[in-house]
Design an enzyme around this catalytic site. Structure first.
Site, PDB file in Angstrom:
ATOM      1  N   ARG A  52       0.839  -1.208   0.000  1.00 12.51           N
ATOM      2  CA  ARG A  52       0.000   0.000   0.000  1.00 12.51           C
ATOM      3  C   ARG A  52       0.875   1.259   0.000  1.00 12.51           C
ATOM      4  O   ARG A  52       0.561   2.235  -0.672  1.00 12.51           O
ATOM      5  CB  ARG A  52      -0.934  -0.017   1.214  1.00 12.51           C
ATOM      6  N   ARG A 101       8.840  28.263  -0.849  1.00 11.42           N
ATOM      7  CA  ARG A 101       7.577  27.543  -0.829  1.00 11.42           C
ATOM      8  C   ARG A 101       6.804  27.820  -2.115  1.00 11.42           C
ATOM      9  O   ARG A 101       6.537  28.964  -2.437  1.00 11.42           O
ATOM     10  CB  ARG A 101       6.747  28.008   0.372  1.00 11.42           C
ATOM     11  N   HIS A 103       3.603  25.674  -4.669  1.00 10.65           N
ATOM     12  CA  HIS A 103       2.808  24.455  -4.766  1.00 10.65           C
ATOM     13  C   HIS A 103       3.463  23.450  -5.710  1.00 10.65           C
ATOM     14  O   HIS A 103       3.560  22.266  -5.409  1.00 10.65           O
ATOM     15  CB  HIS A 103       1.382  24.776  -5.250  1.00 10.65           C
ATOM     16  N   LYS A 149      -2.969   6.929   1.308  1.00 10.70           N
ATOM     17  CA  LYS A 149      -2.777   7.135   2.749  1.00 10.70           C
ATOM     18  C   LYS A 149      -1.866   8.346   2.943  1.00 10.70           C
ATOM     19  O   LYS A 149      -0.656   8.237   3.152  1.00 10.70           O
ATOM     20  CB  LYS A 149      -2.197   5.873   3.406  1.00 10.70           C
ATOM     21  N   GLU A 181     -16.288   5.227   5.240  1.00 13.72           N
ATOM     22  CA  GLU A 181     -15.450   4.508   6.209  1.00 13.72           C
ATOM     23  C   GLU A 181     -15.501   5.233   7.538  1.00 13.72           C
ATOM     24  O   GLU A 181     -16.192   6.242   7.673  1.00 13.72           O
ATOM     25  CB  GLU A 181     -14.009   4.396   5.689  1.00 13.72           C
TER      26      GLU A 181
HETATM   27  N1  PDD Z   1      -5.599   4.349  10.072  1.00 16.28           N
HETATM   28  N2  PDD Z   1      -9.443   4.127   6.762  1.00 16.28           N
HETATM   29  C1  PDD Z   1      -8.728   5.170   7.236  1.00 16.28           C
HETATM   30  C2  PDD Z   1      -9.117   6.547   6.841  1.00 16.28           C
HETATM   31  C3  PDD Z   1      -7.640   4.950   8.102  1.00 16.28           C
HETATM   32  O1  PDD Z   1      -6.925   5.991   8.556  1.00 16.28           O
HETATM   33  C4  PDD Z   1      -7.307   3.621   8.472  1.00 16.28           C
HETATM   34  C5  PDD Z   1      -6.149   3.302   9.375  1.00 16.28           C
HETATM   35  C6  PDD Z   1      -8.086   2.571   7.966  1.00 16.28           C
HETATM   36  C7  PDD Z   1      -7.797   1.117   8.283  1.00 16.28           C
HETATM   37  O2  PDD Z   1      -6.634   0.696   7.638  1.00 16.28           O
HETATM   38  P1  PDD Z   1      -5.716  -0.455   8.243  1.00 16.28           P
HETATM   39  O3  PDD Z   1      -6.606  -1.602   8.521  1.00 16.28           O
HETATM   40  O4  PDD Z   1      -4.749  -0.725   7.156  1.00 16.28           O
HETATM   41  O5  PDD Z   1      -5.074   0.076   9.511  1.00 16.28           O
HETATM   42  C8  PDD Z   1      -9.130   2.857   7.097  1.00 16.28           C
HETATM   43  C9  PDD Z   1      -4.379   4.226  10.803  1.00 16.28           C
HETATM   44  C10 PDD Z   1      -4.354   3.117  11.810  1.00 16.28           C
HETATM   45  C11 PDD Z   1      -4.002   5.579  11.356  1.00 16.28           C
HETATM   46  O6  PDD Z   1      -4.176   6.542  10.630  1.00 16.28           O
HETATM   47  O7  PDD Z   1      -3.505   5.674  12.480  1.00 16.28           O
END
Ligand code: PDD
Length: 288
Positions: A52, A101, A103, A149, A181
């Protein structure tokens, strides 16, 4: 005792690690991250987290500074250098430092790599003893690339504040009437013994724990469906669960101040948590 962190090739006491104020992670949230867990000092689902990470880096065009073996080496060393049998590893890669700085970014930046670890205070060694929580539904105000992420988490931070002010433990985010989510977790619901979770889209993160739940369902013959889930369906669920690396599977027994199903922890959650524990016990000699 202060923890040891990794920053750009150096192992340092946490309070001595510093980055430039022109780091794009600091100025723009121009960075991606992972949170990985170690039980009994052994990493859980490392390959999936690194896959990921690789995807987040590629989607943002941030250079991946390491191959899989180098990442593994660094993370394992971090765990050795820090306290706690169970640890939560934080890993961040920003696009790097660019001054002045602006963008737009130069293409030849050296990414800033930061790793830290905290002892993980598991509420219990066993998933099956995790406490139930309450949740509220909130309009998803975050950007439309929740599949990356990214450390640009202002939307989640503001939402978490709303959750706190509502007196609930967690927030479940709704976009255009559809369940997305949790603020930092994936959502599952149970209806008539069927497990259902919103399908993967640009709005949500492909949770490593979410994928693990799928594997457990296949392994133990539980029916699971991946599809769009509407808000009324969530409200009408027999059970709701939230999953994440650090929280594992958390049962939600109250939604918007109303009971979920009977208002008690549901039978399918108990089953799934027991499977989770069994798997942890096999792999890490813990959880049983
Ligand atoms: N967060 N969705 C979001 C927006 C998240 O931030 C997370 C995890 C998950 C679950 O993903 P995973 O099962 O891979 O941990 C779903 C982590 C733990 C955090 O930001 O601390």
């Amino acid at each position: 005792m202060t923890s040891t962190v990794y920053l750009n090739g150096e192992w340092l006491p946490a309070d001595q690690a510093a980055v430039s104020v022109f780091d794009r992670g600091f100025l723009f949230g121009d960075a991606v991250y992972e949170v990985i867990i170690a039980y009994n000092r052994q990493l859980f689902r490392l390959e999936q987290h690194l896959a990921r990470l690789t995807r987040s880096l590629s989607e943002t065009g941030i250079q991946n500074p390491f191959g899989i073996h180098e990442w593994r080496f660094l993370i394992e060393r971090l765990i050795e250098l820090n306290e706690g049998d169970n640890q939560s590893v934080y890993l961040q890669v920003s696009r790097g430092v660019s001054q002045p700085r602006r963008h737009n970014y130069p293409l030849n930046l050296t990414p800033t790599v930061f790793l830290s670890s905290n002892p993980l205070l598991l509420k219990s060694q066993r998933s099956s003893q995790i406490k139930a929580c309450s949740a509220v539904t909130l309009e998803d105000i975050r950007w439309s690339r929740g599949d990356i992420k990214s450390t640009s988490l202002l939307g989640s931070v503001l939402l978490k504040k709303q959750v706190f002010e509502s007196g609930a433990d967690e927030g479940i985010l709704i976009r255009d009437g559809w369940v997305a989510e949790g603020t930092a977790s994936n959502v599952f619901l149970v209806k008539e013994s069927k497990i259902i979770t919103p399908k993967i889209s640009d709005w949500i993160l492909t949770g490593v724990t979410r994928d693990f739940i799928f594997e457990l369902c296949f392994r133990y013959g539980l029916v699971i469906e991946e599809r769009d889930v509407s808000l009324p369906e969530l409200v009408d669920a027999d059970e709701i669960w939230l999953t994440s690396t650090t929280a594992e599977i958390r049962p939600v027994t109250e939604l918007n101040a109303c009971p979920v199903g009977t208002g008690n922890i549901g039978p399918l959650w108990k089953k799934m948590a027991a499977y989770y524990d069994r798997h942890k016990a096999e792999l890490f000699s813990c959880g049983s």
